[in-house]
Design a protein around this motif. Sequence first.
Motif, mmCIF file in Angstrom:
data_model
loop_
_atom_site.group_PDB
_atom_site.id
_atom_site.type_symbol
_atom_site.label_atom_id
_atom_site.label_comp_id
_atom_site.label_asym_id
_atom_site.label_seq_id
_atom_site.Cartn_x
_atom_site.Cartn_y
_atom_site.Cartn_z
ATOM 1 N N SER A 183 19.821 -14.590 0.123
ATOM 2 C CA SER A 183 18.991 -15.410 -0.764
ATOM 3 C C SER A 183 17.701 -15.828 -0.066
ATOM 4 N N LEU A 184 17.812 -16.229 1.197
ATOM 5 C CA LEU A 184 16.628 -16.614 1.966
ATOM 6 C C LEU A 184 15.683 -15.424 2.117
ATOM 7 N N THR A 185 16.242 -14.250 2.357
ATOM 8 C CA THR A 185 15.420 -13.044 2.536
ATOM 9 C C THR A 185 14.728 -12.650 1.240
ATOM 10 N N TYR A 186 15.473 -12.651 0.124
ATOM 11 C CA TYR A 186 14.858 -12.332 -1.161
ATOM 12 C C TYR A 186 13.767 -13.351 -1.518
ATOM 13 N N GLY A 187 13.982 -14.605 -1.129
ATOM 14 C CA GLY A 187 12.983 -15.637 -1.410
ATOM 15 C C GLY A 187 11.667 -15.395 -0.710
ATOM 16 N N TYR A 188 11.707 -14.603 0.352
ATOM 17 C CA TYR A 188 10.485 -14.307 1.099
ATOM 18 C C TYR A 188 9.894 -12.941 0.747
ATOM 19 N N ARG A 189 10.641 -12.102 0.027
ATOM 20 C CA ARG A 189 10.215 -10.727 -0.218
ATOM 21 C C ARG A 189 8.876 -10.653 -0.948
ATOM 22 N N VAL A 190 8.746 -11.375 -2.065
ATOM 23 C CA VAL A 190 7.512 -11.299 -2.850
ATOM 24 C C VAL A 190 6.359 -11.935 -2.088
ATOM 25 N N ILE A 191 6.642 -13.048 -1.379
ATOM 26 C CA ILE A 191 5.619 -13.693 -0.552
ATOM 27 C C ILE A 191 5.149 -12.739 0.545
ATOM 28 N N ALA A 192 6.072 -11.970 1.083
ATOM 29 C CA ALA A 192 5.750 -11.082 2.199
ATOM 30 C C ALA A 192 4.738 -10.016 1.820
ATOM 31 N N SER A 193 4.683 -9.635 0.560
ATOM 32 C CA SER A 193 3.768 -8.567 0.150
ATOM 33 C C SER A 193 2.303 -8.942 0.340
ATOM 34 N N PRO A 194 1.816 -10.058 -0.265
ATOM 35 C CA PRO A 194 0.412 -10.418 -0.008
ATOM 36 C C PRO A 194 0.150 -10.821 1.429
ATOM 37 N N ILE A 195 1.122 -11.502 2.053
ATOM 38 C CA ILE A 195 0.947 -11.909 3.454
ATOM 39 C C ILE A 195 0.819 -10.685 4.360
ATOM 40 N N GLY A 196 1.728 -9.724 4.195
ATOM 41 C CA GLY A 196 1.694 -8.536 5.036
ATOM 42 C C GLY A 196 0.447 -7.705 4.811
#
Length: 457
Positions: A281-294
């Motif tokens: 759940s923690l990982t999925y919560g960061y997945r969409v955020i990770a796209s613009p950040i990365g």
Amino acid sequence: MKISQVQNLLASWKKLTSLSVNRRIFSAAILVGLLTGFVKLTAFIKELLVAWKFGTGDAIDAFLIALVVPSFIFNVLADSSLSASFIPNYIKVLEKEGKKKAQKLLSEVLASALGLLVISVVVIVATAPFYLSWIAAGFDNQKLDLTFNLLCIIASVIILDTVIVVGSAVLNAKESFALAALSPILTPGITILFLLQFDKWGVFALSAGLISGAVLQILILGIALNRQKISLIPKLPGFDSHLRQTIRQYLPAVAGGFLICSSGIVDQSMAAMLSPGSVASLTYGYRVIASPIGLISTALTTAIIPYFSKMIACQDWRDLYRSTKRCIQLIFLSLSPVMGLMLLFSESIVRFVFQRGSFTAEDTHLVAEIQACYALKIPFFIANILLLKLIIMLRENHILIWITTLNLILNITFNYIFMQWIGIQGIALSTSCGYIFSFVFMLLFTRKKIKHRILNA
């Protein structure tokens, strides 16, 4: 559109973006950003497929925990450290002493890095039975065994990815940004193929994708560099002045990498102490955020390191100050609206992206709350990356140790406090608070140091 019109458009773009350093940085960042966007889109499709096949079950929990330590070691020792310490010295040697000396430095840095990472892989696997029982405290024996088996496979990718980091760094140093930005698309692309074609492999298809993608990426980068008469063959180091200088810059860069990466391993291990599915759940919560950040951090840092390195080498402190100020302003102007949209529409985004197959409506609600907490850090994370690279290039090494120590203490403390208050969502909120603190601290420090060098110039 006619060919002549396309040529005129490209000529106008080249002229517009070559008038100043800031415009050249902007041009490079746009190119890297667009190509990285294709990579992130492919990776995003892969994550949708992973969510559909595995949901938040034990298999994906085991894979994510198996990835924690190898990813942490690689990010600290290679990904976030090698390019920042190697590129400035490589550019300096290339411009002042020629290709032969630059090739020697490249071969020796690669040999030194591979030696360090091979030792790290052995240590990671040998000590896994001890630290896995700690960072995966909530796992039963069967789940823990699966985690160990996956870790043994994943750890080998560290060595392959180290070659990729060095090869990409050389291409970027020569301002050949395109291939280095696009080649990472191989890993998610091959992983998607394995997930669709080899269903019996289960979660091991993800590990196979990591290895296969890295091997192909090395081959492509090696061919591109060979055409420029640059070799990726390591040679035993002679520890001359250039290599020693790179090592002196590398060690504090490792401390800086620890700042960026330590929160991830702390967060994952503390999430494993909670109910089953918390890590996923923690990982999925960061997945969409990770796209613009990365995407943005890759584009920005890839573009600025060569140009900032040249400014520092020429002691052009006023342009460095203006460029840094402008970059930070653009980061907050462009990313604050993104942060706001992520906060307002978090649940709708998660529902659209992940809610299908094994990913339920209950999962959506929890992941959306985690995602909203992570969204608070978006502009601060990108600004942190920029300031961290700048501090390393300025060789103000001591400050990184202070920031790293304080950030780690704050992250653990806030994790514990916020977990008691709002559960797994508190880990994401704690991480965002840590990046806000780091940004304020590094901004004040870098402004003071650059202004001091302007006055003494």
